[in-house]
Design a protein around this motif. Structure first.
Motif, PDB file in Angstrom:
ATOM      1  N   LYS A  38       0.805  -1.216   0.000  1.00  0.00           N
ATOM      2  CA  LYS A  38       0.000   0.000   0.000  1.00  0.00           C
ATOM      3  C   LYS A  38       0.842   1.271   0.000  1.00  0.00           C
ATOM      4  N   HIS A  39       2.114   1.161   0.365  1.00  0.00           N
ATOM      5  CA  HIS A  39       2.972   2.347   0.370  1.00  0.00           C
ATOM      6  C   HIS A  39       3.836   2.441  -0.887  1.00  0.00           C
ATOM      7  N   VAL A  40       3.622   1.546  -1.848  1.00  0.00           N
ATOM      8  CA  VAL A  40       4.415   1.525  -3.079  1.00  0.00           C
ATOM      9  C   VAL A  40       3.678   2.267  -4.184  1.00  0.00           C
ATOM     10  N   VAL A  41       4.377   3.154  -4.865  1.00  0.00           N
ATOM     11  CA  VAL A  41       3.862   3.861  -6.042  1.00  0.00           C
ATOM     12  C   VAL A  41       4.748   3.494  -7.221  1.00  0.00           C
ATOM     13  N   SER A  42       4.149   3.100  -8.328  1.00  0.00           N
ATOM     14  CA  SER A  42       4.960   2.707  -9.476  1.00  0.00           C
ATOM     15  C   SER A  42       4.357   3.231 -10.770  1.00  0.00           C
ATOM     16  N   GLY A  43       5.211   3.421 -11.761  1.00  0.00           N
ATOM     17  CA  GLY A  43       4.779   3.831 -13.085  1.00  0.00           C
ATOM     18  C   GLY A  43       5.644   3.148 -14.122  1.00  0.00           C
ATOM     19  N   HIS A  44       5.043   2.739 -15.228  1.00  0.00           N
ATOM     20  CA  HIS A  44       5.751   1.988 -16.263  1.00  0.00           C
ATOM     21  C   HIS A  44       5.705   2.712 -17.600  1.00  0.00           C
ATOM     22  N   ASP A  45       6.831   2.694 -18.317  1.00  0.00           N
ATOM     23  CA  ASP A  45       6.933   3.209 -19.678  1.00  0.00           C
ATOM     24  C   ASP A  45       6.511   4.682 -19.743  1.00  0.00           C
ATOM     25  N   LEU A  46       7.102   5.490 -18.859  1.00  0.00           N
ATOM     26  CA  LEU A  46       6.772   6.911 -18.789  1.00  0.00           C
ATOM     27  C   LEU A  46       7.738   7.707 -19.662  1.00  0.00           C
ATOM     28  N   THR A  47       7.190   8.520 -20.538  1.00  0.00           N
ATOM     29  CA  THR A  47       8.021   9.326 -21.438  1.00  0.00           C
ATOM     30  C   THR A  47       8.444  10.634 -20.795  1.00  0.00           C
ATOM     31  N   ASP A  48       7.529  11.262 -20.039  1.00  0.00           N
ATOM     32  CA  ASP A  48       7.831  12.553 -19.415  1.00  0.00           C
ATOM     33  C   ASP A  48       7.196  12.621 -18.031  1.00  0.00           C
ATOM     34  N   PHE A  49       7.983  13.021 -17.037  1.00  0.00           N
ATOM     35  CA  PHE A  49       7.444  13.261 -15.697  1.00  0.00           C
ATOM     36  C   PHE A  49       8.454  14.077 -14.907  1.00  0.00           C
ATOM     37  N   THR A  50       8.002  14.577 -13.768  1.00  0.00           N
ATOM     38  CA  THR A  50       8.841  15.428 -12.928  1.00  0.00           C
ATOM     39  C   THR A  50       8.757  14.971 -11.481  1.00  0.00           C
ATOM     40  N   LEU A  51       9.882  15.014 -10.797  1.00  0.00           N
ATOM     41  CA  LEU A  51       9.934  14.789  -9.356  1.00  0.00           C
ATOM     42  C   LEU A  51      10.308  16.113  -8.702  1.00  0.00           C
ATOM     43  N   GLN A  52       9.456  16.580  -7.795  1.00  0.00           N
ATOM     44  CA  GLN A  52       9.688  17.840  -7.114  1.00  0.00           C
ATOM     45  C   GLN A  52       9.715  17.624  -5.610  1.00  0.00           C
ATOM     46  N   SER A  53      10.514  18.436  -4.922  1.00  0.00           N
ATOM     47  CA  SER A  53      10.641  18.310  -3.476  1.00  0.00           C
ATOM     48  C   SER A  53      10.429  19.651  -2.799  1.00  0.00           C
ATOM     49  N   GLN A  54       9.907  19.596  -1.586  1.00  0.00           N
ATOM     50  CA  GLN A  54       9.713  20.807  -0.801  1.00  0.00           C
ATOM     51  C   GLN A  54      11.040  21.357  -0.272  1.00  0.00           C
ATOM     52  N   VAL A  55      12.049  20.498  -0.199  1.00  0.00           N
ATOM     53  CA  VAL A  55      13.375  20.888   0.293  1.00  0.00           C
ATOM     54  C   VAL A  55      14.429  20.287  -0.639  1.00  0.00           C
ATOM     55  N   PRO A  56      15.632  20.836  -0.679  1.00  0.00           N
ATOM     56  CA  PRO A  56      16.680  20.249  -1.514  1.00  0.00           C
ATOM     57  C   PRO A  56      17.018  18.827  -1.067  1.00  0.00           C
ATOM     58  N   LEU A  57      17.101  17.934  -2.029  1.00  0.00           N
ATOM     59  CA  LEU A  57      17.403  16.527  -1.761  1.00  0.00           C
ATOM     60  C   LEU A  57      18.547  16.066  -2.654  1.00  0.00           C
ATOM     61  N   PRO A  58      19.299  15.044  -2.222  1.00  0.00           N
ATOM     62  CA  PRO A  58      20.373  14.516  -3.064  1.00  0.00           C
ATOM     63  C   PRO A  58      19.821  13.852  -4.319  1.00  0.00           C
ATOM     64  N   PHE A  59      20.624  13.915  -5.392  1.00  0.00           N
ATOM     65  CA  PHE A  59      20.232  13.358  -6.680  1.00  0.00           C
ATOM     66  C   PHE A  59      21.406  12.583  -7.260  1.00  0.00           C
ATOM     67  N   GLN A  60      21.123  11.400  -7.833  1.00  0.00           N
ATOM     68  CA  GLN A  60      22.174  10.603  -8.454  1.00  0.00           C
ATOM     69  C   GLN A  60      21.695  10.035  -9.781  1.00  0.00           C
ATOM     70  N   MET A  61      22.661   9.822 -10.682  1.00  0.00           N
ATOM     71  CA  MET A  61      22.387   9.118 -11.933  1.00  0.00           C
ATOM     72  C   MET A  61      23.504   8.114 -12.192  1.00  0.00           C
ATOM     73  N   ASP A  62      23.118   6.877 -12.485  1.00  0.00           N
ATOM     74  CA  ASP A  62      24.077   5.806 -12.767  1.00  0.00           C
ATOM     75  C   ASP A  62      25.141   5.703 -11.678  1.00  0.00           C
ATOM     76  N   GLY A  63      24.721   5.913 -10.428  1.00  0.00           N
ATOM     77  CA  GLY A  63      25.638   5.776  -9.304  1.00  0.00           C
ATOM     78  C   GLY A  63      26.575   6.949  -9.097  1.00  0.00           C
ATOM     79  N   ASP A  64      26.297   8.095  -9.736  1.00  0.00           N
ATOM     80  CA  ASP A  64      27.122   9.290  -9.604  1.00  0.00           C
ATOM     81  C   ASP A  64      26.322  10.361  -8.881  1.00  0.00           C
ATOM     82  N   HIS A  65      26.785  10.755  -7.693  1.00  0.00           N
ATOM     83  CA  HIS A  65      26.080  11.753  -6.894  1.00  0.00           C
ATOM     84  C   HIS A  65      26.263  13.133  -7.519  1.00  0.00           C
ATOM     85  N   LEU A  66      25.154  13.845  -7.750  1.00  0.00           N
ATOM     86  CA  LEU A  66      25.181  15.109  -8.475  1.00  0.00           C
ATOM     87  C   LEU A  66      24.753  16.298  -7.627  1.00  0.00           C
TER      88      LEU A  66
END
Length: 322
Positions: free
Chosen positions: A275-303
């Motif tokens: 019940k606490h899991v949210v999932s989406g499949h085959d998404l072409t465009d979407f955005t993740l927004q946060s109320q506060v600055p959060l860490p971000f990584q891609m392919d294991g590289d902290h950005l």
């Protein structure tokens, strides 16, 4: 075939002697130029030059997922053009090598080189989809340049773990799976938003999903490995589709135990659920927004920290030798 071999001399699982043997093996079948990286981002610069020169048919990345990510971003600097760009080949030399293993390549550098030579002789290749992430217009992150990723990105908890691991590596510690597990525990104990998530998932034409504590974006499955065990955060994710996303709205002690167990025991058919899991499949465009600055990584590289990231799934972005 003329090829450029981009070598990361700091790759975790290769020695100078091993690299010399691999270079000799590749040079026996290819008109090979070799370039060794000297600084962070150098692999990107070398791959960009190779693509712009028009003289190379193939760029081979010898290193871990970070090296592969840089090479991909160099090749795609001016955008995807699979039929015009050099093809990509990967010889895994890192500690995890998610992209190479997701392609079905051996995790051993010598075996992977043999498989690469066989694939070149057979003309075996595929065109894979990739993810693109950048700052969101109208936010403090809008000036952040877009960057490609090959297998996953994380915003929040997951990226915090990656950042902790990078800090230890900068102090000289080896990147081991035990180190990752320890940092997962420490990140959880220090996570200020584990009961009240601050991330919102926005998808075109759908209601926002709010109060996510954790968000992982997958371009393939598995999304990573724990030793030799594959972890399937989004089992349906594929190089042939756009992007998948997994979010959790709660990280209590019981939720961590339940979803952590589900992740470790996940299969290609079954990932985290509840019940606490949210999932989406085959998404072409979407955005993740946060109320506060959060860490971000891609392919294991902290950005670093972000408040908003826009994601685009691009099908058939790059040709890869497999």
């Amino acid at each position: 075939m003329r090829a450029l071999l981009v070598v990361n001399p700091a790759a975790t699982t290769t020695s100078a002697r091993t690299r010399d043997v691999l270079i000799h093996a590749l040079a026996s079948d290819l008109k090979l130029d070799v370039a060794t990286t000297e600084y962070r981002g150098h692999a990107r610069d070398l791959a960009r030059q190779a693509a712009e020169s028009g003289t190379y048919e193939l760029v081979v990345a010898l290193g871990g997922d970070g090296t592969v990510n840089e090479v991909v971003n160099g090749l795609l600097h001016d955008g995807p053009a699979p039929d015009a760009l050099p093809r990509l080949a990967v010889v895994p030399g890192g500690s995890t090598n998610v992209f190479a293993r997701a392609l079905g390549l051996p995790n051993d550098v010598v075996e992977a080189t043999g498989a690469l030579l066989d694939a070149l002789r057979d003309g075996s290749e595929r065109t894979v989809g990739l993810g693109l992430a950048g700052g969101t217009p109208g936010t403090r992150d809008e000036a952040v340049p877009a960057r490609w990723f090959t297998f996953c990105a994380g915003f929040g908890f997951d990226a915090g773990v990656v950042g902790r691991v990078e800090q230890h590596r900068e102090r000289g510690k080896r990147s081991t799976h035990a180190l990752y597990v320890r940092q997962v525990v420490r990140q959880y104990l220090s996570e200020p938003h584990r009961r009240n998530g601050v991330i919102t998932l926005n998808r075109p034409g759908e209601d926002p999903v709010e109060e996510l504590v954790l968000s992982i974006v997958c371009n393939t499955s598995p999304y990573t490995y724990l030793g030799n065990r594959p972890l399937y955060a989004s089992p349906e994710a594929s190089f042939d589709t756009a992007l998948d996303v997994l979010g959790l709205t709660k990280l209590s002690t019981s939720a961590v135990a339940r979803y952590g167990t589900q992740l470790v025991t996940s299969t290609p058919e079954r990932g985290p659920r509840g019940k606490h899991v949210v999932s989406g499949h085959d998404l072409t465009d979407f955005t993740l927004q946060s109320q506060v600055p959060l860490p971000f990584q891609m392919d294991g590289d902290h950005l670093g920290l972000r408040t908003s990231v826009t994601f685009t799934g691009v099908r058939r972005a790059l040709r890869v030798i497999v």
